[in-house]
Design a protein around this motif. Sequence first.
Motif, PDB file in Angstrom:
ATOM      1  N   PRO A 192      42.224  34.224  31.262  1.00  0.00           N
ATOM      2  CA  PRO A 192      42.989  34.347  32.517  1.00  0.00           C
ATOM      3  C   PRO A 192      42.150  34.068  33.750  1.00  0.00           C
ATOM      4  N   VAL A 193      40.846  34.379  33.682  1.00  0.00           N
ATOM      5  CA  VAL A 193      39.973  34.101  34.825  1.00  0.00           C
ATOM      6  C   VAL A 193      39.822  32.586  35.003  1.00  0.00           C
ATOM      7  N   ARG A 194      39.650  31.889  33.875  1.00  0.00           N
ATOM      8  CA  ARG A 194      39.543  30.433  33.952  1.00  0.00           C
ATOM      9  C   ARG A 194      40.848  29.827  34.478  1.00  0.00           C
ATOM     10  N   ALA A 195      41.972  30.386  34.021  1.00  0.00           N
ATOM     11  CA  ALA A 195      43.263  29.903  34.527  1.00  0.00           C
ATOM     12  C   ALA A 195      43.394  30.177  36.022  1.00  0.00           C
ATOM     13  N   ALA A 196      42.881  31.348  36.452  1.00  0.00           N
ATOM     14  CA  ALA A 196      42.931  31.670  37.885  1.00  0.00           C
ATOM     15  C   ALA A 196      42.043  30.727  38.685  1.00  0.00           C
ATOM     16  N   ALA A 197      40.875  30.361  38.106  1.00  0.00           N
ATOM     17  CA  ALA A 197      39.988  29.415  38.803  1.00  0.00           C
ATOM     18  C   ALA A 197      40.659  28.058  38.953  1.00  0.00           C
ATOM     19  N   ASP A 198      41.349  27.605  37.875  1.00  0.00           N
ATOM     20  CA  ASP A 198      42.083  26.345  37.973  1.00  0.00           C
ATOM     21  C   ASP A 198      43.205  26.455  39.009  1.00  0.00           C
ATOM     22  N   ALA A 199      43.876  27.630  39.007  1.00  0.00           N
ATOM     23  CA  ALA A 199      44.952  27.829  39.995  1.00  0.00           C
ATOM     24  C   ALA A 199      44.393  27.872  41.412  1.00  0.00           C
ATOM     25  N   ALA A 200      43.175  28.436  41.554  1.00  0.00           N
ATOM     26  CA  ALA A 200      42.569  28.502  42.889  1.00  0.00           C
ATOM     27  C   ALA A 200      42.293  27.108  43.440  1.00  0.00           C
ATOM     28  N   ASP A 201      41.927  26.160  42.530  1.00  0.00           N
ATOM     29  CA  ASP A 201      41.716  24.788  42.991  1.00  0.00           C
ATOM     30  C   ASP A 201      43.009  24.162  43.502  1.00  0.00           C
ATOM     31  N   GLN A 202      44.135  24.659  42.981  1.00  0.00           N
ATOM     32  CA  GLN A 202      45.419  24.089  43.367  1.00  0.00           C
ATOM     33  C   GLN A 202      46.101  24.858  44.494  1.00  0.00           C
ATOM     34  N   ILE A 203      45.450  25.927  44.972  1.00  0.00           N
ATOM     35  CA  ILE A 203      46.065  26.723  46.030  1.00  0.00           C
ATOM     36  C   ILE A 203      46.231  25.880  47.288  1.00  0.00           C
ATOM     37  N   ASP A 204      47.409  25.927  47.837  1.00  0.00           N
ATOM     38  CA  ASP A 204      47.716  25.192  49.067  1.00  0.00           C
ATOM     39  C   ASP A 204      47.711  26.184  50.222  1.00  0.00           C
ATOM     40  N   PRO A 205      46.722  26.120  51.123  1.00  0.00           N
ATOM     41  CA  PRO A 205      46.676  27.069  52.238  1.00  0.00           C
ATOM     42  C   PRO A 205      47.876  26.967  53.157  1.00  0.00           C
ATOM     43  N   MET A 206      48.610  25.839  53.037  1.00  0.00           N
ATOM     44  CA  MET A 206      49.793  25.667  53.873  1.00  0.00           C
ATOM     45  C   MET A 206      51.072  26.070  53.147  1.00  0.00           C
ATOM     46  N   ASP A 207      50.934  26.752  52.009  1.00  0.00           N
ATOM     47  CA  ASP A 207      52.105  27.203  51.247  1.00  0.00           C
ATOM     48  C   ASP A 207      52.017  28.710  51.063  1.00  0.00           C
ATOM     49  N   ALA A 208      52.938  29.437  51.680  1.00  0.00           N
ATOM     50  CA  ALA A 208      52.902  30.897  51.615  1.00  0.00           C
ATOM     51  C   ALA A 208      53.170  31.411  50.218  1.00  0.00           C
ATOM     52  N   LEU A 220      39.648  41.285  42.421  1.00  0.00           N
ATOM     53  CA  LEU A 220      39.251  40.163  43.274  1.00  0.00           C
ATOM     54  C   LEU A 220      40.450  39.271  43.572  1.00  0.00           C
ATOM     55  N   ALA A 221      41.277  38.997  42.555  1.00  0.00           N
ATOM     56  CA  ALA A 221      42.453  38.149  42.765  1.00  0.00           C
ATOM     57  C   ALA A 221      43.424  38.790  43.753  1.00  0.00           C
ATOM     58  N   VAL A 222      43.592  40.106  43.648  1.00  0.00           N
ATOM     59  CA  VAL A 222      44.468  40.817  44.591  1.00  0.00           C
ATOM     60  C   VAL A 222      43.927  40.686  46.009  1.00  0.00           C
ATOM     61  N   ALA A 223      42.603  40.809  46.152  1.00  0.00           N
ATOM     62  CA  ALA A 223      41.993  40.681  47.477  1.00  0.00           C
ATOM     63  C   ALA A 223      42.209  39.279  48.044  1.00  0.00           C
ATOM     64  N   VAL A 224      42.092  38.249  47.184  1.00  0.00           N
ATOM     65  CA  VAL A 224      42.321  36.875  47.640  1.00  0.00           C
ATOM     66  C   VAL A 224      43.772  36.698  48.073  1.00  0.00           C
ATOM     67  N   ASN A 225      44.697  37.217  47.271  1.00  0.00           N
ATOM     68  CA  ASN A 225      46.117  37.123  47.642  1.00  0.00           C
ATOM     69  C   ASN A 225      46.393  37.856  48.950  1.00  0.00           C
ATOM     70  N   ARG A 226      45.735  39.010  49.131  1.00  0.00           N
ATOM     71  CA  ARG A 226      45.924  39.767  50.371  1.00  0.00           C
ATOM     72  C   ARG A 226      45.406  38.959  51.568  1.00  0.00           C
ATOM     73  N   ALA A 227      44.299  38.241  51.343  1.00  0.00           N
ATOM     74  CA  ALA A 227      43.755  37.416  52.424  1.00  0.00           C
ATOM     75  C   ALA A 227      44.727  36.297  52.792  1.00  0.00           C
ATOM     76  N   PHE A 228      45.346  35.683  51.775  1.00  0.00           N
ATOM     77  CA  PHE A 228      46.322  34.641  52.060  1.00  0.00           C
ATOM     78  C   PHE A 228      47.537  35.216  52.786  1.00  0.00           C
ATOM     79  N   ASP A 229      47.962  36.412  52.408  1.00  0.00           N
ATOM     80  CA  ASP A 229      49.074  37.047  53.124  1.00  0.00           C
ATOM     81  C   ASP A 229      48.710  37.295  54.581  1.00  0.00           C
ATOM     82  N   ARG A 230      47.456  37.685  54.801  1.00  0.00           N
ATOM     83  CA  ARG A 230      47.000  37.921  56.171  1.00  0.00           C
ATOM     84  C   ARG A 230      46.997  36.621  56.970  1.00  0.00           C
ATOM     85  N   VAL A 231      46.569  35.530  56.330  1.00  0.00           N
ATOM     86  CA  VAL A 231      46.586  34.223  57.005  1.00  0.00           C
ATOM     87  C   VAL A 231      48.016  33.834  57.366  1.00  0.00           C
TER      88      VAL A 231
END
Length: 438
Positions: free
Chosen positions: A195-211, A227-238
Amino acid sequence: MSRNRPTLGAILTKRIAFFAVLAMLVQLAVVTSDYYWNVGELSRLYVEQETQRLSEGISVFNGDVRYELPDTMRDRYRQDGDGYLARIRAADGTLVFESCDAACEDRFLPKDIDRPDFWLRSLKSGKPLTLVGGRAFVIGDERFLIDVATLGDPQDVVTKVLWNEIIEHLIVPMSILLVLVLGATLLSVRQALKPVRAAADAADQIDPMDARSHLKFDEMPREVAHLAVAVNRAFDRVAELMRSQKTLTSGIAHEIRTPLAAMKLELGHIDHPRARMVEADLDDLVRFVSQLTTLARLESFDHGAFEIVDLVALSASAVEQVAPWVYENQHSVELITAGETAVVQGIPALLRDAIRNLVENAVRHTPDQSHIIVRVGPNLIEVQDCLPAAVGRSEAKPKADSLGIGLKIIARIAEIHRSELQRSTSATGSIFAMAFQS
């Protein structure tokens, strides 16, 4: 990220292997020390291993017993050998092999007594070993009694005995354990990191312009999920900041436009050429503020707002809206479409603004009587300005010193739609194109 960086599996493998080997060395030192100083246990092992090796030379075929001394022991059990004695008898007392004469009778158990399966007697305490002992073996259907003795162990056989014991009961089991532990650990780490590797692949595909872009952490280990929750929280803050910026820019636009409109209204009551000049400056200022707030507001859009857009219909609507203004400024505009529809994923309001801005820029930065052509095709919007035939390209002078902020707005709209604003020149003027991904 550099591919030379070690993976987590490689790091764990090296560390587990290091500590496993270290544990083996420590255990080897402890076991060796324990066996070496435990003379009683070492004597027992000597008798067991030496008699086992001697028994390998016994063969029984149709009741006929034969014996051949193993090659590795020939030098040790010669008739005139010094320091080692051996005798092999059948259960009925028949002599099978002996490497001694009177010495065997003096040191081994008599043949007329009931012999035990194992016996041992130390002739001298301490090392080097000086002992006699024996052991019973059943080969075929017959029982054999093998007696051995060492007087000072001149060939240091005890060292071989010690190493055989260490290899058989320590190194081999620990090596198997190490392989199993390493294999199980690597398999566990690999499964845990899926799941961590899948999350890393998903992180490469994250679109900062897509909520809607978030990391999925349902199957992650707790530490990584945190860590993933913290990243998602950061995107919500953005996303929240982007919404706040949109509200702020809208408020600024409203607060500035209102007094500017009031000023223009008051200037309309003044009949003086200077008042008309100020009105023109106010119009430019209103347009600049509008463009500036539009550019800031673009940062609040995300790809989650995309929908299916027909470029042909949208371009027709945009050209229809801007056409009166174009003709008022002594220009003409034409829409050319390649096909009845041209469907893309996008935000209609932004694409309409992009077309309108491209046409307005073409009008503002070309001489009067220029002809503006808007071409629309599959995944393409193109705006071309055609200069008047009487004006050569080298003689054409734009109405302004620069292209202003309008093209920055268009370039940002293109970036939001994962395309690029391209500029080229033709024989009649400039061409601006937005090519969308198919």
